[in-house]
Design an enzyme around this catalytic site. Structure first.
Site, PDB file in Angstrom:
ATOM      1  N   LYS A  74      18.986  82.969  76.310  1.00  0.00           N
ATOM      2  CA  LYS A  74      20.436  83.213  76.360  1.00  0.00           C
ATOM      3  C   LYS A  74      20.859  84.210  77.443  1.00  0.00           C
ATOM      4  CE  LYS A  74      21.506  82.035  71.579  1.00  0.00           C
ATOM      5  NZ  LYS A  74      22.325  82.337  70.406  1.00  0.00           N
ATOM      6  N   ASN A  95      25.336  80.664  75.502  1.00  0.00           N
ATOM      7  CA  ASN A  95      24.693  79.675  74.623  1.00  0.00           C
ATOM      8  C   ASN A  95      25.173  78.250  74.901  1.00  0.00           C
ATOM      9  OD1 ASN A  95      27.272  79.742  73.389  1.00  0.00           O
ATOM     10  ND2 ASN A  95      26.332  78.898  71.544  1.00  0.00           N
ATOM     11  N   ASP A 110      28.861  81.264  70.544  1.00  0.00           N
ATOM     12  CA  ASP A 110      28.489  82.041  69.348  1.00  0.00           C
ATOM     13  C   ASP A 110      29.636  83.012  69.061  1.00  0.00           C
ATOM     14  OD1 ASP A 110      25.895  81.005  68.937  1.00  0.00           O
ATOM     15  OD2 ASP A 110      25.032  82.411  70.386  1.00  0.00           O
ATOM     16  N   GLY A 134      23.747  95.502  61.988  1.00  0.00           N
ATOM     17  CA  GLY A 134      22.820  94.868  62.922  1.00  0.00           C
ATOM     18  C   GLY A 134      23.234  95.125  64.355  1.00  0.00           C
ATOM     19  N   GLY A 136      21.306  93.129  66.958  1.00  0.00           N
ATOM     20  CA  GLY A 136      20.538  92.124  67.694  1.00  0.00           C
ATOM     21  C   GLY A 136      21.467  91.127  68.390  1.00  0.00           C
TER      22      GLY A 136
HETATM   23  P1  NAP Z   1      17.710  89.634  66.076  1.00  0.00           P
HETATM   24  O1  NAP Z   1      18.240  89.689  67.471  1.00  0.00           O
HETATM   25  O2  NAP Z   1      16.247  89.593  65.841  1.00  0.00           O
HETATM   26  O3  NAP Z   1      18.347  90.886  65.281  1.00  0.00           O
HETATM   27  C1  NAP Z   1      18.010  91.093  63.932  1.00  0.00           C
HETATM   28  C2  NAP Z   1      18.836  92.234  63.378  1.00  0.00           C
HETATM   29  O4  NAP Z   1      18.525  92.370  61.978  1.00  0.00           O
HETATM   30  C3  NAP Z   1      18.526  93.571  64.013  1.00  0.00           C
HETATM   31  O5  NAP Z   1      19.685  94.372  64.050  1.00  0.00           O
HETATM   32  C4  NAP Z   1      17.491  94.159  63.038  1.00  0.00           C
HETATM   33  O6  NAP Z   1      17.438  95.561  63.039  1.00  0.00           O
HETATM   34  C5  NAP Z   1      18.078  93.708  61.731  1.00  0.00           C
HETATM   35  N1  NAP Z   1      17.106  93.712  60.664  1.00  0.00           N
HETATM   36  C6  NAP Z   1      16.036  92.899  60.502  1.00  0.00           C
HETATM   37  N2  NAP Z   1      15.376  93.216  59.364  1.00  0.00           N
HETATM   38  C7  NAP Z   1      16.053  94.246  58.789  1.00  0.00           C
HETATM   39  C8  NAP Z   1      15.868  95.026  57.613  1.00  0.00           C
HETATM   40  N3  NAP Z   1      14.851  94.787  56.778  1.00  0.00           N
HETATM   41  N4  NAP Z   1      16.768  95.981  57.322  1.00  0.00           N
HETATM   42  C9  NAP Z   1      17.804  96.222  58.154  1.00  0.00           C
HETATM   43  N5  NAP Z   1      18.033  95.529  59.293  1.00  0.00           N
HETATM   44  C10 NAP Z   1      17.152  94.559  59.612  1.00  0.00           C
HETATM   45  O7  NAP Z   1      18.292  88.370  65.304  1.00  0.00           O
HETATM   46  P2  NAP Z   1      19.709  87.652  65.508  1.00  0.00           P
HETATM   47  O8  NAP Z   1      19.547  86.498  66.401  1.00  0.00           O
HETATM   48  O9  NAP Z   1      20.719  88.676  65.814  1.00  0.00           O
HETATM   49  O10 NAP Z   1      19.939  87.045  64.026  1.00  0.00           O
HETATM   50  C11 NAP Z   1      20.321  87.862  62.929  1.00  0.00           C
HETATM   51  C12 NAP Z   1      20.732  86.949  61.766  1.00  0.00           C
HETATM   52  O11 NAP Z   1      21.907  86.205  62.144  1.00  0.00           O
HETATM   53  C13 NAP Z   1      19.675  85.896  61.396  1.00  0.00           C
HETATM   54  O12 NAP Z   1      19.685  85.704  60.011  1.00  0.00           O
HETATM   55  C14 NAP Z   1      20.158  84.637  62.092  1.00  0.00           C
HETATM   56  O13 NAP Z   1      19.767  83.450  61.429  1.00  0.00           O
HETATM   57  C15 NAP Z   1      21.671  84.824  61.974  1.00  0.00           C
HETATM   58  N6  NAP Z   1      22.401  84.116  63.035  1.00  0.00           N
HETATM   59  C16 NAP Z   1      23.410  83.320  62.650  1.00  0.00           C
HETATM   60  C17 NAP Z   1      24.142  82.642  63.588  1.00  0.00           C
HETATM   61  C18 NAP Z   1      25.245  81.748  63.113  1.00  0.00           C
HETATM   62  O14 NAP Z   1      25.758  80.947  63.910  1.00  0.00           O
HETATM   63  N7  NAP Z   1      25.660  81.859  61.873  1.00  0.00           N
HETATM   64  C19 NAP Z   1      23.873  82.777  64.953  1.00  0.00           C
HETATM   65  C20 NAP Z   1      22.822  83.630  65.330  1.00  0.00           C
HETATM   66  C21 NAP Z   1      22.080  84.292  64.362  1.00  0.00           C
HETATM   67  P3  NAP Z   1      16.431  96.357  64.021  1.00  0.00           P
HETATM   68  O15 NAP Z   1      17.186  96.463  65.301  1.00  0.00           O
HETATM   69  O16 NAP Z   1      16.242  97.661  63.350  1.00  0.00           O
HETATM   70  O17 NAP Z   1      15.176  95.543  64.138  1.00  0.00           O
END
Ligand code: NAP
Length: 292
Positions: A74, A95, A110, A134, A136
């Site tokens: 991305k 995206n 997104d 979050g 990420g």
């Molecule tokens: P990512 O870049 O890996 O970021 C993950 C985030 O979750 C980070 O802020 C991480 O914190 C936090 N995290 C993970 N485990 C944790 C815990 N045990 N306690 C507290 N914080 C925790 O992933 P992402 O792509 O942003 O995705 C995040 C979520 O959004 C996923 O469930 C994904 O499926 C969903 N998502 C949904 C869509 C949609 O269209 N609905 C699109 C994209 C993603 P740290 O920085 O401390 O590691």
């Protein structure tokens, strides 16, 4: 699975990422193309990081109409594109790529899909106080779309990576000239923030399969008057949403964001109004494992 006639005129769209096998995008888009009788097909391409530039050159050479872009490309795809729309440029992530006569334009649906998912449920975040959990990739798109709409943000992330949240908050402060606090995601900070928030967005992966029994927010901190948006879409009904609904809060599913990001890409590629409900049903069928 039904087969449609592929002709010499069929336009090609797709998604690039690595891994890519679990993407729901082909089902959503092909269902929509069929319904609208459009001579398009959507396929998934596994593209390794080292081969991204060749893949983008191939998009031009093969005259592929549109591509979605997912992890890990991305951000790294940007130097290979000809243009970016203004929001994608601010976010620094793309995206969706559209090919207009060999000119490749990157967008971030997104971000626009998240906003559309809110607005579609009658929730306009303009001037609202929003807590985002979050820092990420998902949080980044969500924070920029909220800031652009004029929301007041607080970003909470776990201590381990608090500097990610601080960096994201500083970027948004710079891009939109507004104060954005970044706090450690703990119970005390959550309690102090949520008491003042009208919208809560979970953009962490907490509550996602294989840990659907987890929630990022203790139920005691949720309020009936708040809107709770959970970006997690697998499972569709998360523990956070269940507990928020139990106290009377309105909730919105991450599935709506996922489907809207696809629907807005579909509109860019075809110029047609996307059949949102149909695309949502197709995605739900895959998620609930009832696909025939
Ligand atoms: P990512 O870049 O890996 O970021 C993950 C985030 O979750 C980070 O802020 C991480 O914190 C936090 N995290 C993970 N485990 C944790 C815990 N045990 N306690 C507290 N914080 C925790 O992933 P992402 O792509 O942003 O995705 C995040 C979520 O959004 C996923 O469930 C994904 O499926 C969903 N998502 C949904 C869509 C949609 O269209 N609905 C699109 C994209 C993603 P740290 O920085 O401390 O590691």
């Amino acid at each position: 699975m039904s087969t449609r006639a592929i002709s010499g005129k069929t336009k090609i769209c797709g998604v690039i990422g690595d891994p890519i096998e679990h993407t729901m995008s082909p089902v959503m888009h092909n269902t929509a193309f069929s319904k609208l009788g459009l001579d398009y097909v959507y396929v998934a391409f596994r593209v390794k990081a080292a081969e991204l530039s060749q893949a983008v050159a191939g998009m031009k050479a093969l005259n592929i109409t549109g591509l979605n872009v997912t992890i890990p490309h991305k951000v790294s795809i940007i130097p290979f594109l000809d243009k970016l729309d203004p929001l994608a440029e601010k976010i620094g992530a793309v995206n969706t790529v559209t090919n207009n006569d060999g000119v490749l334009t990157g967008a971030n649906t997104d971000a626009s899909g998240f906003l559309q998912a809110l607005m579609d449920q009658g929730v306009d975040p303009a001037k609202k106080r929003v807590a985002i959990l979050g820092a990420g990739g998902a949080a980044r798109a969500i924070c920029f779309s909220l800031a652009e709409r004029g929301a007041e943000l607080v970003i909470l992330n776990r201590k381990l990576e608090l500097d990610w949240a601080e960096k994201l908050a500083a970027e948004i402060s710079g891009a939109f000239n507004k104060e954005v606090p970044a706090l450690e995601l703990n119970e005390a900070n959550l309690a102090a923030t949520l008491v003042k928030s009208e919208l809560l967005v979970n953009a962490t992966s907490v509550g996602m399969i294989p840990n659907p029994d987890q929630t990022p927010v203790p139920a005691s901190l949720l309020k009936p008057g708040m809107v709770v948006f959970d970006a997690v879409y697998n499972p569709i009904q998360t523990r956070l949403r269940r507990e928020a609904e139990a106290i009377g809060a309105k909730t919105i599913s991450g599935l709506d964001m996922l489907v809207w990001q696809g629907a807005l890409a579909f509109e860019k590629w075809t110029g047609q109004k996307p059949p949102f409900a149909l695309m949502q049903q197709a995605a739900m069928k895959v998620l609930t494992g009832h696909e025939k």
